[in-house]
Design a protein around this motif. Structure first.
Motif, PDB file in Angstrom:
ATOM      1  N   ARG A 415     -11.556  21.136  22.974  1.00  0.00           N
ATOM      2  CA  ARG A 415     -11.702  20.760  24.374  1.00  0.00           C
ATOM      3  C   ARG A 415     -10.611  21.340  25.256  1.00  0.00           C
ATOM      4  O   ARG A 415     -10.801  21.532  26.447  1.00  0.00           O
ATOM      5  N   GLU A 416      -9.444  21.609  24.664  1.00  0.00           N
ATOM      6  CA  GLU A 416      -8.340  22.119  25.474  1.00  0.00           C
ATOM      7  C   GLU A 416      -8.328  23.637  25.576  1.00  0.00           C
ATOM      8  O   GLU A 416      -7.482  24.208  26.262  1.00  0.00           O
ATOM      9  N   GLY A 417      -9.293  24.314  24.898  1.00  0.00           N
ATOM     10  CA  GLY A 417      -9.267  25.764  24.888  1.00  0.00           C
ATOM     11  C   GLY A 417      -8.125  26.277  24.035  1.00  0.00           C
ATOM     12  O   GLY A 417      -7.424  25.519  23.367  1.00  0.00           O
ATOM     13  N   ALA A 418      -7.934  27.584  24.039  1.00  0.00           N
ATOM     14  CA  ALA A 418      -6.851  28.179  23.259  1.00  0.00           C
ATOM     15  C   ALA A 418      -6.471  29.518  23.870  1.00  0.00           C
ATOM     16  O   ALA A 418      -7.352  30.262  24.325  1.00  0.00           O
ATOM     17  N   PRO A 419      -5.175  29.836  23.915  1.00  0.00           N
ATOM     18  CA  PRO A 419      -4.756  31.104  24.519  1.00  0.00           C
ATOM     19  C   PRO A 419      -5.083  32.323  23.664  1.00  0.00           C
ATOM     20  O   PRO A 419      -5.223  33.424  24.185  1.00  0.00           O
ATOM     21  N   GLY A 420      -5.237  32.139  22.342  1.00  0.00           N
ATOM     22  CA  GLY A 420      -5.490  33.265  21.458  1.00  0.00           C
ATOM     23  C   GLY A 420      -4.203  33.880  20.944  1.00  0.00           C
ATOM     24  O   GLY A 420      -3.159  33.830  21.584  1.00  0.00           O
ATOM     25  N   ARG A 421      -4.281  34.486  19.745  1.00  0.00           N
ATOM     26  CA  ARG A 421      -3.082  35.003  19.093  1.00  0.00           C
ATOM     27  C   ARG A 421      -2.504  36.208  19.839  1.00  0.00           C
ATOM     28  O   ARG A 421      -1.294  36.435  19.819  1.00  0.00           O
ATOM     29  N   ILE A 422      -3.361  37.005  20.497  1.00  0.00           N
ATOM     30  CA  ILE A 422      -2.844  38.168  21.226  1.00  0.00           C
ATOM     31  C   ILE A 422      -1.931  37.714  22.354  1.00  0.00           C
ATOM     32  O   ILE A 422      -0.835  38.246  22.550  1.00  0.00           O
ATOM     33  N   ARG A 423      -2.363  36.698  23.112  1.00  0.00           N
ATOM     34  CA  ARG A 423      -1.520  36.197  24.210  1.00  0.00           C
ATOM     35  C   ARG A 423      -0.258  35.516  23.665  1.00  0.00           C
ATOM     36  O   ARG A 423       0.805  35.577  24.291  1.00  0.00           O
ATOM     37  N   GLU A 424      -0.376  34.881  22.502  1.00  0.00           N
ATOM     38  CA  GLU A 424       0.804  34.254  21.913  1.00  0.00           C
ATOM     39  C   GLU A 424       1.855  35.295  21.532  1.00  0.00           C
ATOM     40  O   GLU A 424       3.045  34.985  21.462  1.00  0.00           O
ATOM     41  N   ALA A 425       1.420  36.525  21.288  1.00  0.00           N
ATOM     42  CA  ALA A 425       2.346  37.587  20.891  1.00  0.00           C
ATOM     43  C   ALA A 425       2.991  38.273  22.091  1.00  0.00           C
ATOM     44  O   ALA A 425       3.798  39.193  21.916  1.00  0.00           O
ATOM     45  N   HIS A 426       2.663  37.858  23.296  1.00  0.00           N
ATOM     46  CA  HIS A 426       3.194  38.492  24.501  1.00  0.00           C
ATOM     47  C   HIS A 426       4.725  38.514  24.466  1.00  0.00           C
ATOM     48  O   HIS A 426       5.368  37.491  24.258  1.00  0.00           O
ATOM     49  N   GLY A 427       5.279  39.690  24.663  1.00  0.00           N
ATOM     50  CA  GLY A 427       6.731  39.840  24.626  1.00  0.00           C
ATOM     51  C   GLY A 427       7.281  40.127  23.249  1.00  0.00           C
ATOM     52  O   GLY A 427       8.441  40.515  23.104  1.00  0.00           O
ATOM     53  N   GLY A 428       6.464  39.906  22.203  1.00  0.00           N
ATOM     54  CA  GLY A 428       6.938  40.067  20.834  1.00  0.00           C
ATOM     55  C   GLY A 428       6.128  41.077  20.056  1.00  0.00           C
ATOM     56  O   GLY A 428       5.814  42.168  20.545  1.00  0.00           O
ATOM     57  N   THR A 429       5.761  40.701  18.839  1.00  0.00           N
ATOM     58  CA  THR A 429       5.054  41.600  17.925  1.00  0.00           C
ATOM     59  C   THR A 429       3.765  40.949  17.450  1.00  0.00           C
ATOM     60  O   THR A 429       3.770  39.778  17.052  1.00  0.00           O
ATOM     61  N   LEU A 430       2.678  41.702  17.482  1.00  0.00           N
ATOM     62  CA  LEU A 430       1.397  41.266  16.920  1.00  0.00           C
ATOM     63  C   LEU A 430       1.180  42.010  15.610  1.00  0.00           C
ATOM     64  O   LEU A 430       1.162  43.240  15.583  1.00  0.00           O
ATOM     65  N   PHE A 431       1.038  41.255  14.529  1.00  0.00           N
ATOM     66  CA  PHE A 431       0.829  41.849  13.204  1.00  0.00           C
ATOM     67  C   PHE A 431      -0.593  41.534  12.752  1.00  0.00           C
ATOM     68  O   PHE A 431      -0.948  40.371  12.545  1.00  0.00           O
ATOM     69  N   LEU A 432      -1.419  42.558  12.627  1.00  0.00           N
ATOM     70  CA  LEU A 432      -2.804  42.409  12.188  1.00  0.00           C
ATOM     71  C   LEU A 432      -2.904  42.868  10.737  1.00  0.00           C
ATOM     72  O   LEU A 432      -2.938  44.068  10.454  1.00  0.00           O
ATOM     73  N   ASP A 433      -2.912  41.885   9.829  1.00  0.00           N
ATOM     74  CA  ASP A 433      -2.994  42.191   8.405  1.00  0.00           C
ATOM     75  C   ASP A 433      -4.446  42.411   8.022  1.00  0.00           C
ATOM     76  O   ASP A 433      -5.361  41.796   8.583  1.00  0.00           O
ATOM     77  N   GLU A 434      -4.665  43.280   7.051  1.00  0.00           N
ATOM     78  CA  GLU A 434      -6.015  43.634   6.574  1.00  0.00           C
ATOM     79  C   GLU A 434      -6.910  44.022   7.745  1.00  0.00           C
ATOM     80  O   GLU A 434      -8.046  43.563   7.880  1.00  0.00           O
ATOM     81  N   ILE A 435      -6.403  44.923   8.598  1.00  0.00           N
ATOM     82  CA  ILE A 435      -7.155  45.370   9.773  1.00  0.00           C
ATOM     83  C   ILE A 435      -8.457  46.054   9.363  1.00  0.00           C
ATOM     84  O   ILE A 435      -9.436  46.053  10.119  1.00  0.00           O
ATOM     85  N   GLY A 436      -8.488  46.592   8.166  1.00  0.00           N
ATOM     86  CA  GLY A 436      -9.703  47.254   7.707  1.00  0.00           C
ATOM     87  C   GLY A 436     -10.870  46.319   7.524  1.00  0.00           C
ATOM     88  O   GLY A 436     -12.024  46.764   7.419  1.00  0.00           O
ATOM     89  N   ASP A 437     -10.619  45.003   7.478  1.00  0.00           N
ATOM     90  CA  ASP A 437     -11.687  44.020   7.318  1.00  0.00           C
ATOM     91  C   ASP A 437     -12.148  43.449   8.651  1.00  0.00           C
ATOM     92  O   ASP A 437     -12.965  42.529   8.668  1.00  0.00           O
ATOM     93  N   MET A 438     -11.641  43.958   9.765  1.00  0.00           N
ATOM     94  CA  MET A 438     -12.072  43.467  11.071  1.00  0.00           C
ATOM     95  C   MET A 438     -13.494  43.932  11.360  1.00  0.00           C
ATOM     96  O   MET A 438     -13.810  45.120  11.210  1.00  0.00           O
ATOM     97  N   PRO A 439     -14.406  43.017  11.782  1.00  0.00           N
ATOM     98  CA  PRO A 439     -15.781  43.416  12.105  1.00  0.00           C
ATOM     99  C   PRO A 439     -15.811  44.493  13.183  1.00  0.00           C
ATOM    100  O   PRO A 439     -14.963  44.516  14.088  1.00  0.00           O
TER     101      PRO A 439
END
Length: 640
Positions: A415-439
């Protein structure tokens, strides 16, 4: 306010009479017992429980089910354990147990005095057992869940007569969105009841909620609130988390009570609706994080407030000078292997340059560990590191997890929504593990984010600017995936600014140094080593789970060591690993490595699956890999 189900409020004789009357007529009489106790007794009766006589039994999780529950509640349990250990130290040698249960009443973890634990286990007061009211009737854990408030259930207040020897005090624990996570409980012999236990448990539950809040919203804009200036920074303060555009996205229990926020209003209320404070004023205050501000509310009451963190509202942070190249977080990873030295050296050269890193290597070689070290070695080290495993999330959840969503964006959305992991990484580092399995469909959305440097949440709303360092990792050959049509070529070149290949453990020349480092980490201050024949077998082994498997093997061995032992021998290894090490033939020539590895992997996986009777969670634990990696290996090896 606690629902105090205390026998002290009702004299024992009157409590016995009220209980007899309830069992005979379903009524307890006016003012004989606390209303919350009456409600709980009635729920217990409606569940069809027999208060006396033979116990009909209740569900009890298997070891695999308990392990799965602990994995799903990893964050909750990790923050609760230190607090539980503190509580146990305060109550040691008083015939008590400290217990953590989940939101369904299943006991997850317990610490207790040995003599009392033996008695408690006779009524299944142990991890894996369910203490929901449906199965155990009135009890502190189940009743705290049902009432949503701290409770004490003492002696004969328990619905089941067999539990009357207990006195139990429990307090519910919620996450920053107001969702119930579980219950913290102290249970003991009813003869040792102490009225201060309720305050102790409530304070401990608040500490856990504080820890969860600070972890969940460490990178965001936070307000600390209290009616007294001196109360800021204590367990009695209110905590409020805000999005960049001023929406309340998190609050601890104190703040919810202080500001009359319901769990449903988290994510649906703006700053101006809950406090006499506008975003512009807050932006100014946020530039002085140590300052304390006085805020007068409409009813004339005063709140003292401190602002912390935030990226969207305050002015951008000044650039931080990178640390010296020879004294960074990458240094401990250099333990002498030439291939790792080369990878570390190349990573250092691009630390603070806008170049994406693509880490390649088998599962378990330490790609996330390497990514975290790169983050900690650069100018963004004080900003968030956000890791997302693209293979671990169900396909229908990856999009919402990465890009976030507005309240009500889809069926089942929080009900409160969510900012998402990309926005949480703002200013820092986004690490996408096993990117080859992304649809494939999400690869397109990710490409757009990387091109435009902004993200739009599901359900609409204005795009949000994002700035992050991108590091991706995969065990796949992405070029082969491109040729097979499973990976976008244009995304590949966005991700592959600098590709680094991390070597598997079997090809590393620094295995003795790795083992020594892990042993020092596992048993600090003790001089522990491998027996010479075990060390030789370790050096020959293929280690299909790589560093993760090695670490798990050493952790098990350390647990089996006696206090006066300083050498790990065959008796300290799990049976399946010891058998595999002894049967391992001499290493083959490099030309046969690929065939040999597949054969060894298949044999190891088969042996472990057989030893675990098909229990995939236990098999993954023994192999030192995740369940998703095990599923993938089974598909690759055509195992069923």
């Amino acid at each position: 306010m606690a629902n105090s189900l205390l026998a002290a409020r009702t004299p024992p004789a009157r409590l016995r009479e009220a209980r007899r009357r309830f069992l005979d007529t379903g009524d307890v009489g006016d003012d004989d017992v606390a209303p919350a106790l009456t409600r709980s007794w009635r729920r217990s009766r409606d569940f069809g429980l027999a208060p006396v006589g033979r116990f009909s039994g209740a569900p009890h999780a298997s070891a695999a089910q308990l392990a799965r529950a602990l994995e799903q509640q990893q964050e909750f349990v990790a923050h609760a354990r230190p607090v539980m250990e503190f509580l146990f130290d305060q109550t040691r040698d008083t015939d008590n147990m400290v217990i953590l249960a989940d939101a369904q009443g299943m006991l997850l973890h317990a610490l207790g005095d040995a003599d009392f634990v033996d008695r408690a286990q006779r009524v299944a007061l142990r991890p894996g057992a369910s203490w929901h009211e449906q199965w155990r009737g009135t009890n502190a854990i189940g009743t705290a869940l049902a009432e949503g408030a701290p409770v004490v259930v003492h002696g004969s207040e328990h619905y089941l007569e067999r539990n009357a020897f207990l006195t139990c005090t429990a307090a519910p624990i919620a996450d920053p969105a107001g969702r119930l996570l579980g219950v913290l409980d102290i249970s003991g012999d009813q003869r040792g009841y102490h009225r201060h236990t309720l305050a102790l448990v409530r304070s401990a539950a608040r500490i856990i909620e504080h820890r969860l809040f600070d972890t969940r919203h460490a990178a965001g804009l936070r307000l600390r609130l209290h009616a007294q200036r001196e109360g800021l920074g204590t367990v009695t303060e209110g905590l409020l988390a805000l999005s960049e555009d001023g929406w309340v996205i998190g609050a601890n229990g104190v703040a919810r009570a202080m500001l009359a926020l319901t769990p449903g209003s988290i994510g649906r209320s703006t700053l101006e609706r809950v406090l006499p404070l506008d975003l512009q004023t807050l932006a100014g205050w946020s530039r002085s994080p140590d300052a304390v501000h006085e805020l007068r509310r409409e009813d004339g009451s005063v709140l003292w407030l401190r602002v912390e963190g935030g990226r969207g509202v305050p002015a951008p942070r000044p650039p931080v000078a990178p640390p010296p190249a020879v004294d960074d977080a990458l240094a401990p990873l250099d333990t002498g292997d030439a291939a790792m030295q080369a990878a570390i050296g190349r990573a250092r050269r691009v630390l603070d340059k806008p170049i994406a890193l693509l880490l390649q290597g088998e599962s378990g070689v330490g790609k996330e560990l390497f990514a975290r070290a790169v983050h900690k070695s650069g100018a963004r080290r004080d900003a968030p590191f956000v890791a997302v495993n693209c293979a671990a999330l169900p396909e229908n959840l990856i999009e919402a997890e990465l890009f976030g969503y507005r309240p009500g964006a889809f069926t089942g959305a929080a009900r409160e929504g969510a900012p998402g992991r990309i926005r949480e990484a703002h200013g820092g580092t986004l690490f996408l593990d096993e990117i080859g399995d992304m649809p494939t469909a999400l690869q397109t959305r990710l490409l757009r984010v990387l091109q435009e440097r902004e993200v739009t949440p599901l359900g609409g709303g204005r795009p949000q600017a994002v700035d992050f360092r991108l590091i991706c990792a995969t065990h796949h050959d992405l070029r082969a995936e491109i040729e097979a049509g499973r990976f976008r070529e244009d995304l590949y070149y966005r991700l592959n600014g600098l590709a680094l290949q991390l070597p598997p453990l079997r090809r590393r020349s620094d295995q003795p140094a790795l083992v020594a480092g892990m042993l020092q980490e596992l048993l600090p201050g003790r001089a522990v080593r491998l027996a010479s024949d075990v060390a030789l077998a370790f050096g020959r082994h293929r280690w299909p789970g790589n560093l993760r498997q090695l670490h798990n093997a050493l952790a098990t061995a350390c647990a089996l060591l006696d206090d006066d032992e300083h050498e790990i021998g065959w008796a300290h290894l799990s049976d399946d690993l010891a058998e595999d090490l002894r049967e391992r033939p001499p290493a083959r020539e490099a030309a046969d490595d690929a065939v040999d590895l597949r054969s060894q992997s298949e044999r190891t996986v088969r042996q472990v699956l057989q030893a675990c009777a098909g229990n995939l969670s236990e098999a993954a634990r023994r192999l030192g890999i995740s369940r998703n990696t095990l599923y993938r290996k089974m598909r690759e090896l055509r195992l069923r």
